[in-house]
Design a protein around this motif. Structure first.
Motif, PDB file in Angstrom:
ATOM      1  N   ALA A  58      41.912  32.971  40.603  1.00 32.94           N
ATOM      2  CA  ALA A  58      40.959  34.060  40.825  1.00 32.94           C
ATOM      3  C   ALA A  58      40.428  34.026  42.257  1.00 32.94           C
ATOM      4  CB  ALA A  58      39.807  33.946  39.823  1.00 32.94           C
ATOM      5  N   ILE A  59      40.073  32.854  42.738  1.00 32.03           N
ATOM      6  CA  ILE A  59      39.552  32.720  44.104  1.00 32.03           C
ATOM      7  C   ILE A  59      40.582  33.172  45.132  1.00 32.03           C
ATOM      8  CG2 ILE A  59      38.832  31.055  45.864  1.00 32.03           C
ATOM      9  CD1 ILE A  59      37.550  29.428  43.557  1.00 32.03           C
ATOM     10  N   LYS A  60      41.811  32.703  44.992  1.00 29.09           N
ATOM     11  CA  LYS A  60      42.861  33.049  45.955  1.00 29.09           C
ATOM     12  C   LYS A  60      43.186  34.540  45.929  1.00 29.09           C
ATOM     13  CE  LYS A  60      45.152  28.532  46.189  1.00 29.09           C
ATOM     14  NZ  LYS A  60      46.388  27.761  45.924  1.00 29.09           N
ATOM     15  N   LYS A  61      43.212  35.132  44.722  1.00 23.67           N
ATOM     16  CA  LYS A  61      43.516  36.559  44.609  1.00 23.67           C
ATOM     17  C   LYS A  61      42.453  37.403  45.292  1.00 23.67           C
ATOM     18  CE  LYS A  61      46.596  37.931  40.931  1.00 23.67           C
ATOM     19  NZ  LYS A  61      46.740  38.837  39.786  1.00 23.67           N
ATOM     20  N   VAL A  62      41.197  37.119  44.974  1.00 26.04           N
ATOM     21  CA  VAL A  62      40.104  37.913  45.537  1.00 26.04           C
ATOM     22  C   VAL A  62      40.029  37.714  47.043  1.00 26.04           C
ATOM     23  CG1 VAL A  62      37.584  38.159  45.598  1.00 26.04           C
ATOM     24  CG2 VAL A  62      38.773  38.005  43.402  1.00 26.04           C
ATOM     25  N   LEU A  63      40.218  36.505  47.508  1.00 26.45           N
ATOM     26  CA  LEU A  63      40.177  36.249  48.942  1.00 26.45           C
ATOM     27  C   LEU A  63      41.267  37.016  49.685  1.00 26.45           C
ATOM     28  CD1 LEU A  63      38.719  34.648  51.139  1.00 26.45           C
ATOM     29  CD2 LEU A  63      40.332  32.775  50.754  1.00 26.45           C
ATOM     30  N   SER A  64      42.398  37.238  49.010  1.00 25.26           N
ATOM     31  CA  SER A  64      43.496  37.995  49.631  1.00 25.26           C
ATOM     32  C   SER A  64      43.305  39.506  49.498  1.00 25.26           C
ATOM     33  CB  SER A  64      44.830  37.590  49.002  1.00 25.26           C
ATOM     34  OG  SER A  64      44.908  38.028  47.651  1.00 25.26           O
ATOM     35  N   GLY A  65      42.195  39.910  48.867  1.00 21.99           N
ATOM     36  CA  GLY A  65      41.899  41.333  48.738  1.00 21.99           C
ATOM     37  C   GLY A  65      42.446  41.981  47.485  1.00 21.99           C
ATOM     38  N   LYS A  66      42.954  41.163  46.551  1.00 21.95           N
ATOM     39  CA  LYS A  66      43.499  41.697  45.308  1.00 21.95           C
ATOM     40  C   LYS A  66      42.480  41.565  44.178  1.00 21.95           C
ATOM     41  CE  LYS A  66      48.185  40.311  46.621  1.00 21.95           C
ATOM     42  NZ  LYS A  66      49.320  39.429  46.270  1.00 21.95           N
ATOM     43  N   LYS A  67      42.594  42.422  43.190  1.00 20.58           N
ATOM     44  CA  LYS A  67      41.686  42.360  42.051  1.00 20.58           C
ATOM     45  C   LYS A  67      42.135  41.290  41.064  1.00 20.58           C
ATOM     46  CE  LYS A  67      39.602  46.929  42.084  1.00 20.58           C
ATOM     47  NZ  LYS A  67      39.160  48.079  41.273  1.00 20.58           N
ATOM     48  N   TYR A  68      41.152  40.661  40.446  1.00 20.06           N
ATOM     49  CA  TYR A  68      41.458  39.659  39.427  1.00 20.06           C
ATOM     50  C   TYR A  68      40.737  39.988  38.125  1.00 20.06           C
ATOM     51  CZ  TYR A  68      41.431  35.624  36.489  1.00 20.06           C
ATOM     52  OH  TYR A  68      41.576  34.817  35.395  1.00 20.06           O
TER      53      TYR A  68
END
Length: 209
Positions: A114-124
């Motif tokens: 979740a952290i990596k996805k959101v940091l990359s600008g993607k929704k989780y």
């Protein structure tokens, strides 16, 4: 350097997240805030790439905080990190501008994703939440009674579940106490509960669904 702002009123939670972030990223900067007011003070002093936000904290209107993020700090990526039931709160906060919602009870590997996805600008969203959204019959049946509340009603419910009194809510939202009382009556009618205990039991009943 990647910068994080952790907003949570529990020191032990912030400490655990800091350890997790240090394990995930080599070059990071982490700031901590115990409520919305201290978070906004930090935001005035420096910029952050990502916020990890609890949604039920003392002296904090998290919907108003999300609105401030959207208006004044639109580049910040927000991941809600909460014990609140996902199927009640997730969609509301995603609509308010958060990129993701993850339970504090989630497995460590899932929190990392979740952290990596959101940091990359993607929704989780969790698999359970995605399944719920894909289940059209579930939505039609209205299995989540909180979905029928207006934004203001939902905001007041969140604050009530956080232990705030009507006078506290009125002060935080700049409303009259009688106005908040009227909202409370409408909320109870819509949710078919008669008191705060029944409201909490209704919210708790979604934690394992």
């Amino acid at each position: 350097m990647t910068s994080f702002l952790l907003i949570d009123d529990h020191t032990v939670v912030r400490t655990g997240v800091k350890i997790l972030l240090a394990d995930l990223f080599m070059d990071i900067q982490i700031a901590e805030a115990k409520d919305g007011e201290s978070a906004l003070l930090l935001l005035q002093q420096q910029s952050f790439d990502m916020v990890m936000l609890d949604i039920q904290m003392p002296n904090t209107d998290t919907f108003a905080l999300m609105e401030t993020f959207k208006l004044l700090y639109p580049s910040i990526k927000v991941l809600v990190f909460s014990m609140s039931p996902e199927n009640i709160f997730a969609m509301r906060f995603l609509k308010a501008g958060a990129l993701g919602f993850i339970s504090k009870d989630a497995p460590l590997d899932e929190i990392k994703i979740a952290i990596k996805k959101v940091l990359s600008g993607k929704k989780y969203m969790s698999e359970a939440m995605l399944f719920s959204l894909a289940d059209g019959d579930n939505i039609k049946k209205g299995n989540n009674p909180f979905s029928i509340l207006s934004t203001r009603e939902f905001e007041i419910v969140t604050m009530m579940l956080n232990g705030k009194t009507l006078s506290n809510i009125a002060a935080d939202l700049s409303l009259g106490t009688s106005t908040v009382g009227t909202h409370k009556s409408r909320i109870f009618t819509k949710l078919k509960v008669t008191n705060l205990l029944e409201l909490k039991q209704l919210a708790d009943s979604f934690e394992t669904k």
